[in-house]
Design a protein around this motif. Structure first.
Motif, PDB file in Angstrom:
ATOM      1  N   ALA A 117       0.879  -1.140   0.192  1.00  0.00           N
ATOM      2  CA  ALA A 117       0.153   0.145  -0.436  1.00  0.00           C
ATOM      3  C   ALA A 117       0.734   1.556   0.057  1.00  0.00           C
ATOM      4  O   ALA A 117       0.092   2.447  -0.738  1.00  0.00           O
ATOM      5  CB  ALA A 117      -0.466   0.042   1.570  1.00  0.00           C
ATOM      6  N   ALA A 118       1.497   1.017   1.095  1.00  0.00           N
ATOM      7  CA  ALA A 118       3.146   2.400   1.161  1.00  0.00           C
ATOM      8  C   ALA A 118       3.811   2.475  -0.717  1.00  0.00           C
ATOM      9  O   ALA A 118       3.896   3.597  -0.474  1.00  0.00           O
ATOM     10  CB  ALA A 118       3.514   2.181   1.737  1.00  0.00           C
ATOM     11  N   ALA A 119       3.834   1.181  -1.082  1.00  0.00           N
ATOM     12  CA  ALA A 119       4.778   1.914  -2.424  1.00  0.00           C
ATOM     13  C   ALA A 119       3.525   1.923  -3.482  1.00  0.00           C
ATOM     14  O   ALA A 119       4.035   2.985  -4.431  1.00  0.00           O
ATOM     15  CB  ALA A 119       4.493  -0.085  -3.463  1.00  0.00           C
ATOM     16  N   ALA A 120       2.207   1.874  -3.447  1.00  0.00           N
ATOM     17  CA  ALA A 120       0.846   2.370  -4.175  1.00  0.00           C
ATOM     18  C   ALA A 120       1.194   3.605  -4.655  1.00  0.00           C
ATOM     19  O   ALA A 120       1.049   4.370  -5.395  1.00  0.00           O
ATOM     20  CB  ALA A 120      -0.066   1.590  -3.974  1.00  0.00           C
ATOM     21  N   ALA A 121       1.388   4.174  -2.746  1.00  0.00           N
ATOM     22  CA  ALA A 121       0.986   5.670  -3.135  1.00  0.00           C
ATOM     23  C   ALA A 121       2.030   6.529  -2.640  1.00  0.00           C
ATOM     24  O   ALA A 121       2.067   7.476  -3.634  1.00  0.00           O
ATOM     25  CB  ALA A 121       1.111   5.901  -1.539  1.00  0.00           C
ATOM     26  N   GLU A 122       3.388   5.496  -2.848  1.00  0.00           N
ATOM     27  CA  GLU A 122       4.810   6.165  -3.799  1.00  0.00           C
ATOM     28  C   GLU A 122       4.949   6.553  -5.240  1.00  0.00           C
ATOM     29  O   GLU A 122       4.834   7.274  -5.360  1.00  0.00           O
ATOM     30  CB  GLU A 122       6.429   5.262  -2.707  1.00  0.00           C
ATOM     31  CG  GLU A 122       7.892   5.871  -3.751  1.00  0.00           C
ATOM     32  CD  GLU A 122       7.715   7.913  -2.524  1.00  0.00           C
ATOM     33  OE1 GLU A 122       7.023   8.089  -1.964  1.00  0.00           O
ATOM     34  OE2 GLU A 122       8.526   8.241  -2.627  1.00  0.00           O
ATOM     35  N   ILE A 123       4.522   5.228  -5.392  1.00  0.00           N
ATOM     36  CA  ILE A 123       4.877   5.343  -7.098  1.00  0.00           C
ATOM     37  C   ILE A 123       3.479   6.836  -7.073  1.00  0.00           C
ATOM     38  O   ILE A 123       3.279   7.385  -8.879  1.00  0.00           O
ATOM     39  CB  ILE A 123       3.245   4.188  -7.769  1.00  0.00           C
ATOM     40  CG1 ILE A 123       5.062   3.280  -7.451  1.00  0.00           C
ATOM     41  CG2 ILE A 123       3.438   4.290  -9.313  1.00  0.00           C
ATOM     42  CD1 ILE A 123       4.505   1.817  -7.563  1.00  0.00           C
ATOM     43  N   GLU A 124       2.403   6.734  -6.997  1.00  0.00           N
ATOM     44  CA  GLU A 124       0.946   8.128  -7.199  1.00  0.00           C
ATOM     45  C   GLU A 124       2.233   8.993  -6.423  1.00  0.00           C
ATOM     46  O   GLU A 124       2.155  10.350  -7.678  1.00  0.00           O
ATOM     47  CB  GLU A 124       0.268   7.878  -7.033  1.00  0.00           C
ATOM     48  CG  GLU A 124      -0.493   9.471  -6.967  1.00  0.00           C
ATOM     49  CD  GLU A 124      -1.583   9.304  -5.875  1.00  0.00           C
ATOM     50  OE1 GLU A 124      -1.961   8.350  -5.012  1.00  0.00           O
ATOM     51  OE2 GLU A 124      -3.219   9.658  -6.547  1.00  0.00           O
ATOM     52  N   ARG A 125       3.126   9.237  -5.829  1.00  0.00           N
ATOM     53  CA  ARG A 125       3.840  11.019  -5.670  1.00  0.00           C
ATOM     54  C   ARG A 125       5.137  10.790  -7.004  1.00  0.00           C
ATOM     55  O   ARG A 125       5.686  12.394  -7.113  1.00  0.00           O
ATOM     56  CB  ARG A 125       4.437  10.648  -4.074  1.00  0.00           C
ATOM     57  CG  ARG A 125       5.018  11.666  -3.637  1.00  0.00           C
ATOM     58  CD  ARG A 125       5.632  11.452  -1.776  1.00  0.00           C
ATOM     59  NE  ARG A 125       6.922  10.555  -1.562  1.00  0.00           N
ATOM     60  CZ  ARG A 125       7.614  11.222  -2.055  1.00  0.00           C
ATOM     61  NH1 ARG A 125       8.281  12.828  -1.860  1.00  0.00           N
ATOM     62  NH2 ARG A 125       8.939  11.201  -1.886  1.00  0.00           N
ATOM     63  N   ILE A 126       5.531  10.183  -7.135  1.00  0.00           N
ATOM     64  CA  ILE A 126       7.308  10.002  -7.650  1.00  0.00           C
ATOM     65  C   ILE A 126       6.660  10.341  -8.793  1.00  0.00           C
ATOM     66  O   ILE A 126       7.303  11.044  -9.988  1.00  0.00           O
ATOM     67  CB  ILE A 126       7.765   8.741  -7.771  1.00  0.00           C
ATOM     68  CG1 ILE A 126       7.385   7.708  -8.162  1.00  0.00           C
ATOM     69  CG2 ILE A 126       8.029   8.505  -5.892  1.00  0.00           C
ATOM     70  CD1 ILE A 126       7.723   7.211  -9.177  1.00  0.00           C
ATOM     71  N   MET A 127       5.692  10.018  -9.791  1.00  0.00           N
ATOM     72  CA  MET A 127       4.732  10.243 -10.581  1.00  0.00           C
ATOM     73  C   MET A 127       4.465  10.915 -11.605  1.00  0.00           C
ATOM     74  O   MET A 127       4.332  12.162 -12.424  1.00  0.00           O
ATOM     75  CB  MET A 127       4.047   9.057 -11.540  1.00  0.00           C
ATOM     76  CG  MET A 127       4.958   7.410 -11.938  1.00  0.00           C
ATOM     77  SD  MET A 127       6.146   7.686 -12.660  1.00  0.00           S
ATOM     78  CE  MET A 127       5.564   7.885 -14.219  1.00  0.00           C
ATOM     79  N   GLY A 128       4.290  11.789  -9.949  1.00  0.00           N
ATOM     80  CA  GLY A 128       3.065  13.197 -10.080  1.00  0.00           C
ATOM     81  C   GLY A 128       3.283  14.527  -9.470  1.00  0.00           C
ATOM     82  O   GLY A 128       4.612  14.476 -10.300  1.00  0.00           O
TER      83      GLY A 128
END
Ligand code: MN
Length: 331
Positions: A117-128
């Motif tokens: 779940a944290a990895a998913a949130a981080e993917i949103e942050r790094i691509m955004g």
């Protein structure tokens, strides 16, 4: 010839200082003893951390861009809470480097599969907000592979946010690959990353995430060599009583997924015959140049790219055009 290299490793001093003080997961001790020794060697440490020197080296060789990523195996050997925090801090630092040199550096972020779940949130942050170009996952995490259901949120985020996943090797989770100097780049790396890719294909994961883009180094981790046999034996097993019960139903053939969902890079393989096989298997629009800095010699890799027999269209695609499309690099 514009040259963009896409598997170029780095670290920050802050990352190495914190990471080398953490406990590692059971089973990862031997790998991490080697990696920490390598990363502590002054010359190698400088090649990972000194990006001003890297830019000078790129200038001298005519290398336009490097897509940077954290040295293997990233944050994956560490306890989940430490790994999540370490990944965020590293990604912030990587994004700052890319912001300072947007024409020279791109970045593949690090995530902690230990906490999907944290990895998913981080993917949103790094691509955004961070503006990075994808993620690198260093194969297994504690012997677990991305086709397993607990990682679905991570893959869903990568698909939703158009984050290519560079499936990079690390030492194999399997004991027979650990003897005789085999766990690393000599043999274990390609066996491990190839295994991971085949698990994603044969598990049906790419029916669940059809829009996922996966990147494999070493000109496809030997999968192009095996691909015709993989298709033929998959079709045979799927209609054979007993064997078929062990296989998920797939909507496509294995080679269909390989051509649809995977892009491969030249990292560490300066061999015109292997490149020729890769070109016939997936075509130049699915092949990208990579050096694998600081493990491989940049001058040798760039000379191979410049001089190996290719058409102009093939050389243009491999040297930069495929990478610019796959990673949405500005140019
Ligand atoms: Mn590498």
């Amino acid at each position: 010839m514009r040259v963009v290299a896409v598997e170029e490793h780095m670290a920050t001093e802050a990352f190495l200082r914190v990471a080398h003080g953490l406990d590692v997961a059971a089973g990862d001790e031997a790998e991490m003893t080697v990696m920490r020794t390598v990363e502590t060697t002054p010359e190698f440490r400088a090649r990972l951390t000194d990006l001003d020197a890297r830019l000078r080296e790129m200038d001298a060789l005519g290398q336009d861009m490097a897509l940077l990523s954290l040295n293997t195996p990233g944050v994956q050997p560490y306890p989940a809470a430490d790994a999540v925090a370490l990944a965020r801090d590293f990604n912030d630092a990587l994004a700052a480097i890319v912001r300072r040199h947007p024409d020279r550096f791109g970045g593949l972020a690090t995530v902690a599969p230990q906490d999907p779940a944290a990895a998913a949130a981080e993917i949103e942050r790094i691509m955004g907000p961070l503006g990075l170009h994808g993620i690198m996952i260093n194969s297994h995490t504690g012997g677990r592979y991305l086709d397993e259901p607990q990682f679905a949120p991570l893959l869903a985020a990568a698909e939703a946010h158009h984050a290519p996943v560079y499936l990079h090797p690390r030492a194999s989770s399997l004991a027979p690959y650990r003897d005789h100097g085999m766990p690393f780049a000599l043999w274990g790396y390609q066996a491990e990353a190839g295994l991971h890719a085949m698990r994603l294909i044969l598990s049906g994961t790419l029916d669940r995430f059809p829009g996922l883009t996966l990147v494999l180094g070493h000109l496809g981790e030997a999968i192009p060599y095996w691909l015709r046999r993989i298709d033929s034996r998959h079709a045979y097993a799927a209609k054979t009583a007993g064997a078929a019960d062990l296989m998920p139903h797939l909507s496509l053939t294995p080679s269909d997924y390989f051509r649809r969902n995977f892009v491969i890079t030249t990292s560490g393989i300066d061999d015109p015959d292997v490149l020729g096989l890769a070109l016939r298997t997936v075509g130049e629009d699915n092949i990208m140049f990579a050096i694998d800095y600081p493990y491989e010699d940049p001058a040798t890799a760039i000379s191979f790219l410049a001089h190996t027999p290719l058409t102009d269209r093939q050389r243009t695609a491999i040297s930069h055009r495929t990478a610019e499309r796959v990673f949405n690099l500005r140019h």
